[in-house]
Structure formats: C-alpha cells, structure tokens
Design a protein around this motif. Structure first.
Motif, PDB file in Angstrom:
ATOM      1  N   ALA A   1      22.652  69.123  50.019  1.00 24.72           N
ATOM      2  CA  ALA A   1      22.976  70.056  50.913  1.00 24.72           C
ATOM      3  C   ALA A   1      21.236  69.549  51.818  1.00 24.72           C
ATOM      4  CB  ALA A   1      22.445  71.389  50.513  1.00 24.72           C
ATOM      5  N   SER A   2      21.323  69.977  53.108  1.00 23.57           N
ATOM      6  CA  SER A   2      20.046  69.634  53.981  1.00 23.57           C
ATOM      7  C   SER A   2      20.098  70.718  54.877  1.00 23.57           C
ATOM      8  CB  SER A   2      20.438  68.377  54.751  1.00 23.57           C
ATOM      9  OG  SER A   2      21.675  68.546  55.690  1.00 23.57           O
ATOM     10  N   LEU A   3      18.738  71.025  55.381  1.00 20.86           N
ATOM     11  CA  LEU A   3      18.433  72.241  56.136  1.00 20.86           C
ATOM     12  C   LEU A   3      18.056  71.588  57.638  1.00 20.86           C
ATOM     13  CD1 LEU A   3      17.711  75.003  56.357  1.00 20.86           C
ATOM     14  CD2 LEU A   3      15.389  74.413  55.662  1.00 20.86           C
ATOM     15  N   ARG A   4      18.662  71.891  58.788  1.00 17.74           N
ATOM     16  CA  ARG A   4      18.351  71.329  59.932  1.00 17.74           C
ATOM     17  C   ARG A   4      17.583  72.505  60.664  1.00 17.74           C
ATOM     18  NH1 ARG A   4      24.008  67.966  60.712  1.00 17.74           N
ATOM     19  NH2 ARG A   4      23.469  66.328  58.970  1.00 17.74           N
ATOM     20  N   ILE A   5      16.507  72.181  61.359  1.00 14.55           N
ATOM     21  CA  ILE A   5      15.748  73.033  62.164  1.00 14.55           C
ATOM     22  C   ILE A   5      15.905  72.596  63.676  1.00 14.55           C
ATOM     23  CG2 ILE A   5      13.433  74.201  62.443  1.00 14.55           C
ATOM     24  CD1 ILE A   5      13.066  73.802  59.102  1.00 14.55           C
ATOM     25  N   ARG A   6      16.195  73.362  64.338  1.00 13.51           N
ATOM     26  CA  ARG A   6      16.180  73.141  65.855  1.00 13.51           C
ATOM     27  C   ARG A   6      15.260  74.329  66.558  1.00 13.51           C
ATOM     28  NH1 ARG A   6      19.602  69.372  66.476  1.00 13.51           N
ATOM     29  NH2 ARG A   6      20.178  69.595  68.632  1.00 13.51           N
ATOM     30  N   SER A   7      14.717  73.663  67.702  1.00 13.54           N
ATOM     31  CA  SER A   7      14.032  74.599  68.829  1.00 13.54           C
ATOM     32  C   SER A   7      14.967  75.652  69.556  1.00 13.54           C
ATOM     33  CB  SER A   7      13.345  73.895  69.643  1.00 13.54           C
ATOM     34  OG  SER A   7      13.932  72.907  70.505  1.00 13.54           O
ATOM     35  N   GLY A   8      14.185  76.475  70.152  1.00 14.02           N
ATOM     36  CA  GLY A   8      14.783  77.315  71.061  1.00 14.02           C
ATOM     37  C   GLY A   8      15.635  76.946  72.010  1.00 14.02           C
ATOM     38  N   GLN A   9      15.188  75.593  72.548  1.00 13.75           N
ATOM     39  CA  GLN A   9      16.210  74.580  73.533  1.00 13.75           C
ATOM     40  C   GLN A   9      16.976  73.753  72.866  1.00 13.75           C
ATOM     41  OE1 GLN A   9      12.579  74.401  73.193  1.00 13.75           O
ATOM     42  NE2 GLN A   9      12.183  76.148  74.625  1.00 13.75           N
ATOM     43  N   ASN A  10      17.201  74.108  71.741  1.00 18.81           N
ATOM     44  CA  ASN A  10      18.502  73.168  70.883  1.00 18.81           C
ATOM     45  C   ASN A  10      17.999  71.765  70.649  1.00 18.81           C
ATOM     46  OD1 ASN A  10      20.686  73.519  69.396  1.00 18.81           O
ATOM     47  ND2 ASN A  10      21.924  72.699  71.141  1.00 18.81           N
ATOM     48  N   ARG A  11      16.935  71.598  70.613  1.00 19.38           N
ATOM     49  CA  ARG A  11      16.377  70.157  70.172  1.00 19.38           C
ATOM     50  C   ARG A  11      15.974  70.062  68.796  1.00 19.38           C
ATOM     51  NH1 ARG A  11      13.258  70.203  75.638  1.00 19.38           N
ATOM     52  NH2 ARG A  11      14.526  69.033  76.916  1.00 19.38           N
ATOM     53  N   SER A  12      16.312  69.116  68.156  1.00 16.50           N
ATOM     54  CA  SER A  12      15.959  68.739  66.746  1.00 16.50           C
ATOM     55  C   SER A  12      14.354  68.989  66.586  1.00 16.50           C
ATOM     56  CB  SER A  12      16.633  67.462  66.256  1.00 16.50           C
ATOM     57  OG  SER A  12      16.017  67.484  65.076  1.00 16.50           O
ATOM     58  N   VAL A  13      14.052  69.935  65.450  1.00 13.88           N
ATOM     59  CA  VAL A  13      12.721  69.886  64.978  1.00 13.88           C
ATOM     60  C   VAL A  13      12.577  68.855  63.967  1.00 13.88           C
ATOM     61  CG1 VAL A  13      10.798  71.183  64.243  1.00 13.88           C
ATOM     62  CG2 VAL A  13      12.365  72.177  66.133  1.00 13.88           C
ATOM     63  N   CYS A  14      13.332  69.087  62.740  1.00 13.92           N
ATOM     64  CA  CYS A  14      13.517  68.203  61.796  1.00 13.92           C
ATOM     65  C   CYS A  14      14.563  68.673  60.938  1.00 13.92           C
ATOM     66  CB  CYS A  14      12.181  68.559  60.775  1.00 13.92           C
ATOM     67  SG  CYS A  14      11.799  70.045  60.152  1.00 13.92           S
ATOM     68  N   THR A  15      14.963  67.737  59.867  1.00 14.64           N
ATOM     69  CA  THR A  15      16.032  67.853  58.834  1.00 14.64           C
ATOM     70  C   THR A  15      15.311  67.596  57.569  1.00 14.64           C
ATOM     71  OG1 THR A  15      17.743  67.132  60.463  1.00 14.64           O
ATOM     72  CG2 THR A  15      18.136  66.787  58.094  1.00 14.64           C
ATOM     73  N   ILE A  16      15.485  68.254  56.719  1.00 16.87           N
ATOM     74  CA  ILE A  16      15.094  68.158  55.374  1.00 16.87           C
ATOM     75  C   ILE A  16      16.223  68.095  54.292  1.00 16.87           C
ATOM     76  CG2 ILE A  16      13.966  69.162  53.345  1.00 16.87           C
ATOM     77  CD1 ILE A  16      13.231  70.473  56.786  1.00 16.87           C
ATOM     78  N   SER A  17      16.518  66.906  53.908  1.00 16.38           N
ATOM     79  CA  SER A  17      17.594  66.626  52.864  1.00 16.38           C
ATOM     80  C   SER A  17      17.049  66.802  51.193  1.00 16.38           C
ATOM     81  CB  SER A  17      17.765  65.201  52.725  1.00 16.38           C
ATOM     82  OG  SER A  17      18.306  64.768  53.965  1.00 16.38           O
ATOM     83  N   GLY A  18      18.027  67.114  50.620  1.00 19.47           N
ATOM     84  CA  GLY A  18      17.912  67.390  49.212  1.00 19.47           C
ATOM     85  C   GLY A  18      17.457  68.903  48.859  1.00 19.47           C
ATOM     86  N   VAL A  19      17.768  69.747  49.877  1.00 18.78           N
ATOM     87  CA  VAL A  19      17.275  71.215  49.638  1.00 18.78           C
ATOM     88  C   VAL A  19      18.408  71.782  48.444  1.00 18.78           C
ATOM     89  CG1 VAL A  19      16.384  71.622  51.745  1.00 18.78           C
ATOM     90  CG2 VAL A  19      18.388  72.236  51.531  1.00 18.78           C
ATOM     91  N   ASN A  20      17.923  72.961  48.098  1.00 21.82           N
ATOM     92  CA  ASN A  20      18.678  73.539  46.849  1.00 21.82           C
ATOM     93  C   ASN A  20      19.647  74.723  47.781  1.00 21.82           C
ATOM     94  OD1 ASN A  20      19.802  75.313  44.815  1.00 21.82           O
ATOM     95  ND2 ASN A  20      18.134  76.144  44.297  1.00 21.82           N
ATOM     96  N   PRO A  21      21.135  74.325  47.671  1.00 19.11           N
ATOM     97  CA  PRO A  21      22.086  74.896  48.352  1.00 19.11           C
ATOM     98  C   PRO A  21      22.323  76.613  47.776  1.00 19.11           C
ATOM     99  CG  PRO A  21      23.131  73.459  46.790  1.00 19.11           C
ATOM    100  CD  PRO A  21      21.917  73.247  46.765  1.00 19.11           C
TER     101      PRO A  21
END
Length: 68
Positions: free
Chosen positions: A9-29
C-alpha cells in the motif's frame, strides 16, 4: 480455493491545488482512519501546507491454493 491477499500500500498526499505533496510507500493498509488522519496532519505541518487530501492505494494479489 482462492484468496485475495494485500501485497502493498502507498499513501499519496496532494495539495488543495491538486499538486503532489508526497507519496509514502509501504504503509500499513489496515491502519485506522484516526492513524491515517494523524499521519497526514503531520505531513501537512511538516511541508507547511494548507488543505491537503490523501488517498491510500492498495495492491492485492490473488493466491490460488490447489484447484480453483
């Protein structure tokens, strides 16, 4: 018999303007909503962002045991 097993699983975080902030791989699903929210809030603070959105992407495998 076949089973569906979570592979990663990965967690993808985006800004209010729909721009990528970061992606974290290997999170607990299987993390709770409260744990995910606290993690996203910490990332939001760390990157000094206003509103952000987050999405968990889960990849699953189909495991076939014996005859299907």
């Amino acid at each position: 018999m076949a089973n569906i097993v979570t592979a990663s699983a990965s967690l993808r975080i985006r800004s209010g303007q729909n721009r990528s902030v970061c992606t974290i791989s290997g999170v607990n699903p299987n993390m709770s909503a409260a744990d995910a929210a606290a993690f996203v809030a910490a990332i939001q603070t760390m990157y000094n962002r206003d509103a952000v959105t987050a999405r968990i992407h889960v990849v699953s495998d189909i495991v076939i045991n014996g005859a299907a």
